[in-house]
Structure formats: structure tokens, C-alpha cells
Design a protein around this motif. Structure first.
Motif, short mmCIF file in Angstrom:
data_model
loop_
_atom_site.label_atom_id
_atom_site.label_comp_id
_atom_site.label_asym_id
_atom_site.label_seq_id
_atom_site.Cartn_x
_atom_site.Cartn_y
_atom_site.Cartn_z
N PHE A 675 -14.87 39.38 36.90
CA PHE A 675 -15.97 39.07 36.13
C PHE A 675 -16.93 40.01 35.88
N MET A 676 -17.71 39.89 34.89
CA MET A 676 -18.86 41.03 34.45
C MET A 676 -20.14 40.07 33.98
N ILE A 677 -21.04 40.73 34.34
CA ILE A 677 -22.41 40.23 34.25
C ILE A 677 -23.22 41.16 33.07
N LEU A 678 -23.57 40.55 31.99
CA LEU A 678 -24.30 41.60 30.83
C LEU A 678 -25.62 40.48 30.87
N ASP A 688 -27.57 41.66 13.20
CA ASP A 688 -26.21 41.82 12.55
C ASP A 688 -25.35 42.54 13.87
N ARG A 689 -26.02 43.60 14.22
CA ARG A 689 -25.34 44.43 15.30
C ARG A 689 -25.29 43.61 16.95
N PHE A 690 -26.04 42.54 16.91
CA PHE A 690 -25.98 41.68 17.85
C PHE A 690 -24.69 41.04 17.93
N ARG A 691 -24.32 40.49 16.67
CA ARG A 691 -23.10 39.37 16.26
C ARG A 691 -21.83 40.30 16.61
N GLU A 692 -22.15 41.71 16.05
CA GLU A 692 -20.80 42.41 16.08
C GLU A 692 -20.42 42.83 17.42
N SER A 693 -21.58 43.30 18.31
CA SER A 693 -21.34 43.65 19.47
C SER A 693 -20.79 42.60 20.53
N TYR A 694 -21.54 41.18 20.18
CA TYR A 694 -20.99 40.14 20.78
C TYR A 694 -19.29 39.87 20.68
N GLN A 695 -19.06 39.95 19.33
CA GLN A 695 -17.60 39.67 19.01
C GLN A 695 -16.74 40.74 19.73
N ALA A 696 -17.39 41.83 19.88
CA ALA A 696 -16.59 43.11 19.95
C ALA A 696 -16.20 42.83 21.45
N LEU A 697 -16.98 41.99 22.44
CA LEU A 697 -16.71 41.96 23.83
C LEU A 697 -15.32 41.36 23.99
N GLY A 698 -14.91 40.59 23.07
CA GLY A 698 -13.55 39.99 23.44
C GLY A 698 -12.59 40.90 23.10
N ASN A 699 -12.64 41.93 22.67
CA ASN A 699 -11.45 42.92 22.26
C ASN A 699 -11.61 43.93 23.42
N VAL A 700 -12.54 43.97 24.44
CA VAL A 700 -12.64 44.91 25.49
C VAL A 700 -11.46 45.33 26.26
N SER A 701 -11.22 44.29 27.10
CA SER A 701 -10.17 44.36 28.09
C SER A 701 -9.43 43.02 28.74
N ASP A 702 -8.24 43.06 28.83
CA ASP A 702 -7.58 41.68 29.28
C ASP A 702 -7.95 41.57 30.68
N ALA A 703 -8.29 42.79 31.60
CA ALA A 703 -8.66 42.37 32.85
C ALA A 703 -10.16 41.80 33.30
N ILE A 704 -11.15 42.00 32.34
CA ILE A 704 -12.35 41.20 32.42
C ILE A 704 -12.08 39.95 31.83
N GLN A 705 -11.74 38.98 32.58
CA GLN A 705 -11.55 37.62 31.96
C GLN A 705 -12.59 36.69 32.04
N GLN A 706 -13.72 36.94 32.78
CA GLN A 706 -14.92 36.18 33.04
C GLN A 706 -16.16 36.95 32.86
N THR A 707 -16.83 36.74 31.72
CA THR A 707 -17.98 37.48 31.39
C THR A 707 -19.26 36.51 31.15
N PHE A 708 -20.24 36.83 31.86
CA PHE A 708 -21.56 36.36 32.09
C PHE A 708 -22.57 37.06 30.87
N ILE A 709 -22.93 36.17 30.03
CA ILE A 709 -23.93 36.86 28.81
C ILE A 709 -25.22 36.18 28.96
N VAL A 710 -26.22 36.94 29.04
CA VAL A 710 -27.81 36.27 29.46
C VAL A 710 -28.40 36.69 28.07
N SER A 711 -29.00 35.70 27.38
CA SER A 711 -29.94 36.25 26.07
C SER A 711 -30.74 34.86 25.98
#
Length: 740
Positions: A675-678, A688-711
Motif C-alpha cells: 500500500f501507499m499513502i499520499l 490540469d496538472r492535478f488530473r494528469e498526476s492523478y491519472q499517472a498514478l495508475g501506471n506507476v507500478s503493479d506492486a503498489i496495489q493499494q493507494t490512499f490519496i488525501v485531498s
């Protein structure tokens, strides 16, 4: 490692939390400020490690919800080995935190107590808390002030080696400085050793000289003590002898026996003291005087025995004169008085007997005689007639009996007369005896008076007075024998004067000799004191020299020991420096090897994450063998340090770096899912950069299967792509979400 469920009461903002998290996908947590978004993330962190990014283990009482005294957390998670575990933590404002770690379905705790549980969590998570904070948990706040190189080296595990290498370098420098100080101290000690310039045998020579002086001092002190005692004894003896002899001579004619005895005893004692001093020529005179004194004392002892007899005799005579028993004057007088009384009574009884029986004998014997021899005498006729009338039967035999009875009465009368005459003679004899007693009493009184008087008389007068009693006393013979033998020099004034003059002449010679001896002794004592004074003045000087020499020897030994110790220390420190230098080189080589291997992996991961968060403008982040980062700038057509990039770009690059490090750490812990916590990772991004960065998180790694994002908020289309979306509200202190 995956978070499965979070339960809590009275922790941070929430009085109750009960959330089941999906094990895959994105978990969004949104809400206004102070609504509890970060509180959920911090509760997860608190459940895992017993602390947060802002609170250490000693401050956990602050996490308890306001108004409550206790709180608890139960966190279900899957560890790096795929084992489902639950950690329980209890917090109190009064008591230390309590913790327990259990495997799913097992009642017995795997670890119990905060310390053991924290160690078990590190093993289960595959990372320590500081690695977790720098990689898995991107906490709220701006990362632009962080040192990326330090973060990379920490995650790579090189930071501890760097610290150890730096510590060794510091120690090596300190030890080299210490060697320089030791060398300087050795040089100084060697110079001081040379300056001491010790001379062999000098200390022994001075000590021998001191010992000689100390022995001489002891001998002199003993000699002075002996001479002083001898001088004092001689002086006191001479003084006592002079006083005793002066008293004997001056009081000789007037001294009593007791005074003579006391004076002679004093003189004998003083002469004995002088005799013990072995005074050479004076010893003969002392012996002569002692002989005279002893002879006189013996003579006086003999006379004292006679005086004791006189005293006893005087007491006996006084008792005869004043006593009341039968053996005294009064007793004898009483005896005479009694005898006089008996004689008077006897005389009276004798006269009475004589007269009574004469009176009886005359008529009875006369009538019987007349009638027997002259019966026809007419003058006897009336008598015959009266007898015939009175005694009609009387016969001639009766007349003869009357005549015999008259004779008997006459004899009894004569006996009474003789007894009366005897008592008269006895009374006359008692009278003479009384006169004799009075004469004896007068003589006894004179003797007693003389004996009593002599006790207070001078010796010569006492002897003369006692001699005057001559044969009146039983001890006169003993006194005469004493006067003719032992007491011949004391019996009269002339002989006594001659005797005392002889003593005075002998003592005059002795006094002259003693004055010479005392003068010589005093002179010798002064010489000994002068010599002792010189020795006493020499001893402190020698002691001071010896003390100084001993201090020099002591200092020499100290310096030699110090030099040996310094040399050993220098050798040991040099050896330690060699070992530490080798160790530091090995550590640096190990850090270099670790850095080289980690840099290759990290370059691969950064090459994937960097374009995702920089819109493809930055394709490369260079990591050298020492793990120093630099970014390739298309504008400058060269690699630049991260600090030279713009603030916005630096945030994007740090996010890409964090994600790459998280992947590297996950790969190193050999876990299949992580898991990972952001927490507010895009806080400073534009929309725009927010959306791009959020969408990019899905392509980072297969090992990080659980991502906590706070905003604070998410676009609706982005929120719909999330697996779970938790919406926090300021007015709500309870959050529950349990998956179907």
C-alpha cells in the motif's frame, strides 16, 4: 503489505472509526480542512508503528480524543509474507501505551508489549519507520525543502554507512590529534628527565648521613636525659640530705625522739639516693654517713622499744591509780574497807559472847560449885530451898553437871574474848596497810607523771629523766644497758654535741665534693645540649635534601612510567587508526557497491515515473554511483542539480522520486503487494496538472496495489474511478464503512 481494516475509539478527531479497506485499487479521502482526512491516515500510521510523523512514542497520550482518558486502535493488515495479522494498541493519559500483535485465528499473541510489538511490525512491514515515512507515506506538507540525495541514500541503506564512515573519520582525526599531543608530551617528558640529571648513590649517601645524625641525636637525647635525671637526682638528694642533716644538727639538743627518727629517716633516704649515683670520691663519705645514720637509727629503735615499755608501764600504773577493778588502788581500798567492817562486827560479836557466857557461867557454875562443896553453908539455905521447891528430884549429880556447864560457859566466854582481841589487831593492821597504799599511790603518780612528761622532752632530757627513776621501774636495767652500749653518744649534751660535730664535718666534705660534681655535670650537660642543637639543625637540612631527592626520584619514575605509557598509547592508537582506516575504506567500498547496485535499479524506476509527472518534458534523472541526483534540462541541454529547477518542477520530480523509491523498497522487501499513502500530494498543483498526476498514478507500478490519496476534493469523474471514496465532515466524529 496491505491495510485491510481499521477500528478505533477516541483517537485524534474520531470517537469511533470502523473502516474496511479494499485490498486493491485507489482509496480517496476528501473533505474540508479539520474534517479528519489526515486523522484517518495518522491513525493507520499510529496503529502500525505506535507513533506518527509528528508524535514519537513518548507523546502518544496526545492522540486521545479531547475529553476522554483512554483510546484504542485495532488494525488488520497483511504482511510482506502474505500472513494476515492484527495489531492492538491502547493509549491512556495516565498509563504507558499497551500493544499486542496476533495472527489471524490465533489467540496467543505473537508479540506483547510496545517494544516487542514495534520490533515485530518492522519485520512484518519489511521496513523501519523512517523508511516508511520517506517512501510509503508521503505526509502532508511541501517536499521542496527536502534533500533528495539524503532520501535516496537513506532508502538505499547507505545513510547509516555514511554516518559510520563519517564517525570513523572524526575518530581517526581525533586520534591523530591525540598522537600529536602524545608526541609533544613525550618530548616534554624526555626533556624533563634529562633536566633531572639524577646522580646514582646520592640519595643513599644522604640517607646514610641522616641515619647517622638520627642515631647520634637519639644517643645524645638519651645521654642528656640521663645526665639531667642524674643532675636532678643529685640536686634533690643533696638538698634533701642538707635539709635532713641541718634539721638533725640544729635540732639535735632540742629534738624529741620522734623528730630524731624522722630527721634520720629523711637523711638516710637522701643518702641512699646519692649512693645510687656512684659519685666516686664522694661515695666513701656517703657510705660513712649512711653507716652513722644507720647505727643511730638502730640505737633509736632500741631506745624506742624501751620507751614503749615505759609507756606501757605508765599505762599500767595509771590504770592501778584510776581503775576500779580489784587489782587497782580503789579495789584494794575497797577490800580494806570490807575487812575493817568484818573486824568491827567480829569484835562486837566476841565481846557479846564473852559477857553473855560469863554472866551465865557465874551463877550456874558458882551455885553448882557452892552447893557441891559447901552444902551446909547457911548462906546457901535459901538457894537449896528454892531448888528443892523447883526441882524436888534434883541430886548431887545435877550439881556437878551445873558446875561443868558453868565451866563450859566460861570457856565459850574466853573464846569470844580471844576473837574480839584478834579483830581489834586486824583493824590495826588494815590501817597500816592503808597508809602503805597511799604512799605507793603517791610514788606511782610521780612515776606516771615522769613517764608522761618525757614524751615531749628533747632526747637527752628524756633519757636523763627516765634514768632518774632507777630501780622504781622494771625497765631500768634495759635503759642502763642501752646507755652503756648503743646510746652512749646520746645520753648527755656533751657526747651528743661531739657526735653531731663529727657528722657536720663529714657532711661539709660531702657538700664540697657534690658541688664540684654538680658543676662538672652541668658543664657536660651544656656541651651535650650544644652538640644536640647542632645535630637538630643539621637533620632538617638533610631531610629537606632527601625529600627533594626523593621527589626527584619519584618524578623520574613517574616520567619514565608516563613515557612508557605514552609510547604504548601511541602504538595502540596508531594500530587503532590503521584498523579504523581499513574499516572506513571497507565501509566506503561497501557503500559504493550498494549505491552502484541501487542506482541502477533506481535509474530504471525513475526513468518510468519522471515522464509521467513532467508531461514528458523531463525524460531523465541521472543518479551517479554516489546516489547524487541531477535532472536533464532540455533548455540547458545538460544535467542540472535538483535545487536549480523551478519550485513546481521540483515538486513533480520529488513525487516521481518518492514513487520510484517506494517501488525500490517494495522490491527489496520481496513483497508482492504494497500500500501507499499520499497525503495532499497535489496540494500546489494546478487543476490540469492535478488530473494528469492523478491519472499517472495508475501506471506507476503493479506492486503498489493499494493507494490512499488525501485531498480536499476530487473531480467527479476521477472519484468514480476510485475503489473507495471516504468523505469526511467537520461536524462528524464517527466514520464507519464496512464492505459488503
Amino acid at each position: 503489505m496491505i491495510i485491510r481494516r481499521l477500528q478505533a475509539e477516541n483517537i485524534l478527531k474520531f470517537t469511533r472509526l470502523n473502516i474496511t479497506f479494499p485490498e486493491n485499487g485507489t482509496i480517496l479521502i476528501s473533505g474540508d480542512n479539520e474534517s479528519g482526512k489526515s486523522a484517518i491516515i495518522e491513525t493507520i500510521c499510529l496503529g502500525l508503528f505506535g507513533r506518527t510523523a509528528n508524535l514519537d512514542h513518548h507523546q502518544t497520550s496526545k492522540v486521545i480524543h479531547w475529553g476522554n482518558t483512554r483510546g484504542w486502535i485495532a488494525l488488520d493488515f497483511t504482511d510482506t509474507k502474505g500472513q494476515n495479522l492484527t495489531v492492538y494498541r491502547h493509549f491512556s493519559r495516565q498509563d504507558p501505551p499497551q500493544a499486542r500483535l496476533n495472527a489471524e485465528g490465533v489467540d496467543e499473541a505473537m508479540a506483547l508489549g510496545e517494544k516487542e510489538v514495534n520490533q515485530a511490525i518492522v519485520q512484518a512491514a519489511g521496513m523501519a519507520f523512517h523508511h516508511f515515512i520517506e517512501t510509503i507515506y508521503l505526509s502532508q506538507g511541501s517536499p521542496e525543502g527536502e534533500d533528495p540525495n539524503a532520501i535516496v541514500r537513506m532508502v538505499a541503506g547507505v545513510e547509516d554507512l555514511d554516518l559510520l564512515s563519517a564517525q570513523l573519520e572524526t575518530e581517526i582525526k581525533a586520534e591523530r590529534d591525540q598522537i600529536n599531543r602524545i608526541s609533544a608530551e613525550l618530548s616534554s617528558a624526555s626533556q624533563e628527565l634529562n633536566s633531572l640529571n639524577l646522580q646514582p648513590g646520592l640519595l643513599g649517601e644522604k640517607q646514610q648521613k641522616l641515619n647517622h645524625n638520627m642515631a647520634q641525636k637519639a644517643t645524645l637525647e638519651a645521654d642528656i636525659k640521663n645526665r639531667t635525671q642524674r643532675l636532678d637526682t643529685l640536686g634533690s638528694g643533696a638538698k634533701a640530705a642538707t635539709a635532713a642533716l641541718s634539721a638533725t644538727i640544729q635540732q639535735g639538743h632540742l629534738a624529741t625522739l620522734a623528730a630524731w627518727n624522722q630527721n634520720l629517716k629523711n637523711l638516710q633516704s637522701a643518702l641512699s639516693t646519692l649512693a645510687s649515683l656512684n659519685l666516686g670520691e664522694a661515695a666513701a663519705i656517703i657510705a660513712k654517713l649512711r653507716g652513722k645514720t644507720q647505727h643511730t637509727l638502730e640505737s633509736l629503735v632500741a631506745f624506742s622499744t624501751i620507751v614503749d615499755k615505759t609507756i606501757q608501764d605508765g599505762k599500767s600504773r595509771s590504770h592501778w591509780l584510776s581503775g576500779t577493778d580489784i587489782q587497782t588502788l580503789a579495789g584494794e581500798q575497797q577490800h580494806l574497807d570490807a575487812a575493817d567492817q568484818l573486824a568491827a562486827k567480829g569484835r562486837s560479836r566476841g565481846i557479846f559472847t564473852f559477857l553473855f557466857f560469863v554472866i551465865l557461867a557465874l551463877p550456874v557454875g558458882g551455885i553448882g560449885f557452892a552447893l557441891n562443896f559447901f552444902p551446909q553453908d547457911p548462906r546457901l539455905a535459901p538457894v537449896v530451898e528454892m531448888l528443892a521447891t523447883t526441882f524436888p528430884d534434883y541430886q548431887t549429880i545435877h550439881l556437878q553437871g551445873a558446875m561443868g556447864l558453868g565451866v563450859l560457859f566460861l570457856l565459850i566466854a574466853l573464846l569470844g574474848l580471844g576473837k574480839s582481841i584478834k579483830n581489834i589487831a586486824m583493824k590495826s593492821q588494815n590501817k597500816q596497810t592503808r597508809y602503805d597504799l597511799l604512799a605507793r599511790a603517791e610514788a606511782e603518780q610521780k612515776i606516771v607523771a615522769i613517764i608522761a612528761e618525757t614524751a615531749q622532752l628533747p632526747l637527752c632530757q628524756q633519757i636523763h629523766r627516765l634514768s632518774s627513776l632507777e630501780d622504781q621501774v622494771p625497765w631500768n636495767e634495759s635503759l642502763q644497758q642501752w646507755q652503756q652500749s648503743q646510746g652512749r653518744d646520746l645520753v648527755d649534751e656533751k657526747k651528743l654535741s661531739s657526735f653531731l660535730n663529727g657528722w657536720n664535718e663529714d657532711f661539709g666534705q660531702l657538700k664540697t665534693l657534690m658541688e664540684t660534681i654538680i658543676k662538672n655535670l652541668d658543664h657536660e650537660l651544656h656541651q651535650a645540649n650544644d652538640l644536640l642543637s647542632n645535630v637538630n639543625n643539621t637533620i632538617p637540612y638533610l631531610e629537606k635534601e632527601i625529600h627533594g631527592e626523593l621527589e626527584r626520584h619519584k618524578r623520574d619514575q613517574e616520567l619514565r612510567k608516563r613515557c612508557e605509557s605514552l609510547k604504548e598509547s601511541r602504538t595502540q592508537i596508531s594500530h587503532d587508526i590503521d584498523i579504523q582506516t581499513l574499516a572506513r575504506q571497507l565501509i566506503q567500498d561497501s557503500a559504493h557497491e550498494i549505491s552502484l547496485g541501487f542506482s541502477i535499479e533506481l535509474r530504471r524506476l525513475i526513468a518510468k515515473t519522471t515522464p509521467l509527472f513532467t508531461r514528458g518534458r523531463y525524460q531523465h534523472l541521472r543518479i551517479d554511483e554516489d546516489l547524487n541526483l541531477s535532472a536533464f534540462s532540455p533548455t540547458k541541454n545538460d544535467f542540472v542539480d535538483m535545487s536549480e529547477t523551478s519550485r513546481g518542477l521540483r515538486r513533480q520530480l520529488m513525487l516521481a522520486l518518492r514513487l520510484a523509491l517506494a517501488q525500490a523498497l517494495t522490491a527489496r522487501s520481496q513483497t508482492q503487494s504494497q500500500f501507499m499513502i499520499l497525503d495532499e500530494p497535489f496540494a500546489h498543483y494546478d487543476h490540469d496538472r492535478f488530473r494528469e498526476s492523478y491519472q499517472a498514478l495508475g501506471n506507476v507500478s503493479d506492486a503498489i496495489q493499494q493507494t490512499f490519496i488525501v485531498s480536499q476534493s476530487f473531480d467527479e469523474d476521477l472519484a468514480e474511478t476510485a475503489t473507495l471514496h471516504l468523505r469526511c465532515q467537520i461536524e462528524t466524529n464517527v466514520m464507519e464503512w464496512v464492505s459488503p
